[in-house]
Write a protein that holds these residues in place. Structure first.
Motif, mmCIF file in Angstrom:
data_model
loop_
_atom_site.group_PDB
_atom_site.id
_atom_site.type_symbol
_atom_site.label_atom_id
_atom_site.label_comp_id
_atom_site.label_asym_id
_atom_site.label_seq_id
_atom_site.Cartn_x
_atom_site.Cartn_y
_atom_site.Cartn_z
ATOM 1 N N PRO A 1 2.930 -0.956 7.353
ATOM 2 C CA PRO A 1 3.053 -1.964 6.101
ATOM 3 C C PRO A 1 2.793 -1.506 4.798
ATOM 4 N N PHE A 2 3.432 -1.796 3.607
ATOM 5 C CA PHE A 2 3.702 -1.505 2.244
ATOM 6 C C PHE A 2 1.397 -1.758 1.662
ATOM 7 N N ASP A 3 1.500 -1.089 1.699
ATOM 8 C CA ASP A 3 -0.584 -0.811 0.270
ATOM 9 C C ASP A 3 -0.192 0.021 -0.414
ATOM 10 N N PRO A 4 0.019 -1.140 -2.061
ATOM 11 C CA PRO A 4 0.456 -0.296 -3.507
ATOM 12 C C PRO A 4 -0.714 -0.010 -3.496
ATOM 13 N N SER A 5 -1.905 0.134 -3.062
ATOM 14 C CA SER A 5 -2.960 0.993 -3.588
ATOM 15 C C SER A 5 -2.771 3.183 -2.554
ATOM 16 N N THR A 6 -1.611 2.838 -1.486
ATOM 17 C CA THR A 6 -1.730 4.167 -1.682
ATOM 18 C C THR A 6 -0.438 5.301 -2.144
#
Length: 75
Positions: A14-19
């Motif tokens: 899944p996309f995680d904007p913080s990483t």
């Protein structure tokens, strides 16, 4: 927005904007098409599609997103 749409794919983490570290790549593609108007008539038209995708790393792993059409000009 565009990064999440580009990187959200079946079978991928899944996309995680913080990483996510990277950039949005944009390119224009010009196509000749037959356009049908509401009355059912067709006419030739030249369309410019603006496409974007995310390229970078997500959680330390290299990721290239899929191309997403973000704009259609010439209609």
């Amino acid at each position: 927005g565009p990064a999440e749409a580009s990187l959200t794919q079946p079978g991928q983490p899944p996309f995680d904007p913080s990483t996510f570290q990277g950039e949005i790549v944009t390119k224009d593609v010009v196509i000749d098409a037959q356009i049908r108007n509401p009355q059912g008539q067709t006419a030739p038209a030249t369309l410019t599609l603006t496409m974007t995708r995310a390229v970078g790393t997500l959680g330390g792993q290299a990721r290239e997103g899929r191309w997403i059409i973000t704009k259609i000009a010439g209609v």
